[in-house]
Design an enzyme around this catalytic site. Structure first.
Site, short mmCIF file in Angstrom:
data_model
loop_
_atom_site.label_atom_id
_atom_site.label_comp_id
_atom_site.label_asym_id
_atom_site.label_seq_id
_atom_site.Cartn_x
_atom_site.Cartn_y
_atom_site.Cartn_z
N GLY A 235 1.07 -1.22 -0.19
CA GLY A 235 -0.01 0.11 0.05
C GLY A 235 1.05 1.24 -0.22
O GLY A 235 2.04 1.20 -0.60
N SER A 236 0.20 2.27 0.50
CA SER A 236 0.83 3.62 0.67
C SER A 236 2.46 3.63 1.55
O SER A 236 2.40 2.97 2.47
CB SER A 236 -0.21 4.66 0.98
OG SER A 236 -0.43 4.60 2.33
N THR A 237 3.11 4.52 1.17
CA THR A 237 4.20 4.42 1.98
C THR A 237 3.96 5.11 3.34
O THR A 237 4.49 4.94 4.26
CB THR A 237 5.36 5.57 1.31
OG1 THR A 237 5.87 4.80 0.04
CG2 THR A 237 6.38 5.81 2.00
N GLU A 238 3.09 6.16 3.11
CA GLU A 238 2.59 6.76 4.77
C GLU A 238 2.04 5.78 5.62
O GLU A 238 2.56 5.53 6.73
CB GLU A 238 1.52 7.80 4.31
CG GLU A 238 0.95 8.48 5.37
CD GLU A 238 -0.27 9.56 5.30
OE1 GLU A 238 -0.82 10.12 6.11
OE2 GLU A 238 -0.79 9.54 4.27
N GLY A 240 2.70 2.48 5.31
CA GLY A 240 3.73 1.41 5.75
C GLY A 240 4.70 2.10 6.81
O GLY A 240 5.05 1.35 7.66
N GLU A 257 5.63 -3.43 0.94
CA GLU A 257 5.92 -3.20 -0.60
C GLU A 257 4.91 -1.87 -0.65
O GLU A 257 3.65 -1.94 -0.80
CB GLU A 257 5.28 -4.27 -1.47
CG GLU A 257 5.74 -4.21 -2.68
CD GLU A 257 4.76 -3.41 -3.83
OE1 GLU A 257 4.87 -2.32 -3.92
OE2 GLU A 257 3.72 -4.19 -4.26
N GLU A 388 3.95 10.31 -5.81
CA GLU A 388 3.06 9.27 -6.69
C GLU A 388 1.75 9.79 -6.83
O GLU A 388 1.12 9.93 -5.87
CB GLU A 388 3.11 8.04 -5.65
CG GLU A 388 2.53 7.03 -6.44
CD GLU A 388 2.75 5.67 -5.58
OE1 GLU A 388 2.65 4.33 -6.29
OE2 GLU A 388 2.66 5.85 -4.32
#
Length: 477
Positions: A235-238, A240, A257, A388
């Site tokens: 999912g999203s980096t935030e 994660g 990921e 992104e």
């Protein structure tokens, strides 16, 4: 050139029987949420409600984790060949029901039926077949003579490839002897619930796979549950980063990921027509809802005009519309929230001075839609080159030398993927060695295989999924 009209070629919805409501799948049975809470899942192409789905709370997550823990002892004790039989059976049922599942995925997600039918579903089955083959060979995977499973895997997946991400997570977990509690995305829960039925159809023992539906709060409960031994998130980096903070200091293993801002690099000796098709597939596949999408196009200055002319000609042929029409190239944006984000970033690109271009495109009056869009005159300082977008928006930058291309490609907090287009094999190898990306494609883009590991660096996460490497995340090594 004559313009050919395409007659509608819709796939029938009749192959899918969507129930009015669905419960949580816990210990082999469907059940309502403890507090009775529900939410609706809608079709992004029409905004119609498809079904009502149970919303899992803390009590439900606890019940699912306990069911997985209870099943773990028996499942992990099964010989590898016996576990493989279940995985093979699941793979075959997926193939048998692939048309039904493809239509369901396009309805719930918004992606074109050609993609769900010809890309997603074959890969879903392939992942279960592939890891079924590993189930009795773990001693030869390179992780010691007797690798052991971790226990209960808590898995949280995104909405862009709902069934494929499920396969990426569940197949290696089961092959290595773990049990699973999976939380699908709030906007695309239906294919995971249909997969629950496949598990029952395959005779999978109760509690080996459990599925809890809900929003981010459900995922947070699962990640934080003390009975979970392994967390896998796409999912999203935030989000994660938040998961990493939650797991820090515990015994839980974690793979992430996350997002990406991939560079697709075209040199002056590249085959232009082939490169254009790779660029189109790299950014407009699945409406750009792809973490490894080639959203930054780096073109060598000497071929910029030629390439952009060819790219615009090709973009004019893209068909946007009904995801169930087999002629459709670009379907619906997954949600109103995602559409708003795409619009915000595209407007920021214009406000910051980049030149926006999109082909003439009549968008449907209902649903969530965004025309394929190209930005030129982009610099590395533009938001559209740094953030992104996760939509059908391509930013074009230029370079003069290979070193400049590498510097611009690596000038991002992400490091998931990259593409190189050139006729020189030596240049491909030299560039690939310098690009800080987990996957580097050469003269192609967005090619996936269950035997090939996938994952990134930096803010794109850590750990690998797929291939022999994908086993390690679910083994005590």
């Amino acid at each position: 050139m004559p313009v050919f009209e395409y007659a509608p070629a819709p796939e029938s919805r009749a192959v899918v029987d969507i129930a009015p409501s669905y419960g949580l799948f816990i210990d082999g049975e469907f059940a309502e949420a403890a507090d009775g809470k529900v939410f609706k899942t809608v079709s992004p192409a029409t905004e119609e409600s498809l079904s009502e789905v149970a919303h899992a709370g803390a009590e439900d997550v606890d019940r699912a984790v306990r069911a997985a823990r209870k099943a773990f002892g028996t499942w992990s004790a099964l010989p590898g060949p016996e576990r493989a039989k279940y995985l093979f059976r699941i793979a075959r049922i997926i193939q048998e029901r692939s048309r039904e599942l493809a239509v369901l995925e396009s309805l719930d997600n918004g992606k074109p039926i050609r993609e769900s039918r010809d890309a997603d579903l074959p890969l879903v089955a392939a992942h279960f077949f592939y890891y079924a083959g590993w189930a009795d060979k773990l001693a030869h995977a390179g992780y010691g003579p007797d690798p052991r499973p971790l226990g209960v895997a808590g898995q949280v997946i995104p909405w862009n490839f709902p069934l494929l991400m499920l396969a990426w997570k569940i197949a290696p977990a089961l092959a290595t002897g773990n049990t699973v509690v999976l939380k699908p995305a709030e906007t695309t829960p239906l294919s995971a619930l249909f997969f629950a039925d496949i598990c029952r159809q395959a005779g999978l023992p109760r509690g080996v796979v459990n599925i809890v539906t809900g929003d981010g709060s459900t995922g947070a409960e699962l990640v934080a549950h003390p009975g979970v031994d392994k967390v896998a998130f796409t999912g999203s980096t935030e989000v994660g980063k938040a998961i990493a903070r939650t797991v820090a200091g515990t015994r839980k293993k974690l793979t992430l990921e996350l997002g990406g801002k991939a560079a697709n690099i075209v040199f002056d000796d590249a085959p232009i027509d082939q490169a254009v098709e790779g660029i189109i597939g790299g950014i407009f596949f699945n409406q750009g809802h792809v973490c490894c999408a080639g959203s930054r196009l780096l073109v060598q200055e000497s071929v910029q005009d030629e390439l952009l002319d060819a790219l615009k000609r090709r973009m004019r042929t893209l068909r946007v519309g009904d995801p169930l029409d087999k002629n459709t190239d670009i379907g619906a944006i997954n949600s109103a929230e995602q559409l708003a984000r795409i619009r915000t970033l595209a407007d920021a690109g214009e406000a910051e001075g980049a030149e926006r271009w999109a082909p003439e495109c009549e968008l449907p009056s209902t649903g969530y839609w965004f025309a394929p869009t190209l930005f030129t005159g982009v610099t590395q300082a533009h938001r559209i080159a740094r953030e992104e977008i996760f939509g059908p928006v391509l930013s074009v930058l230029t370079f003069r030398t290979p070193d400049e291309a590498v510097a611009k490609a690596n000038n991002t907090p992400y490091g998931l993927s990259a593409g190189i287009w050139t006729e020189k094999g030596s240049r491909i190898l030299a560039m690939a060695d310098k690009l800080r990306a987990g996957v580097v494609w050469s003269n192609t883009f967005n090619k996936f295989d269950p035997a090939s590991p996938f994952g990134g660096y930096k803010e794109s996460g850590y750990g690998r999924e797929g291939g022999r490497h994908g086993l390690e995340a679910y083994l005590d090594v």
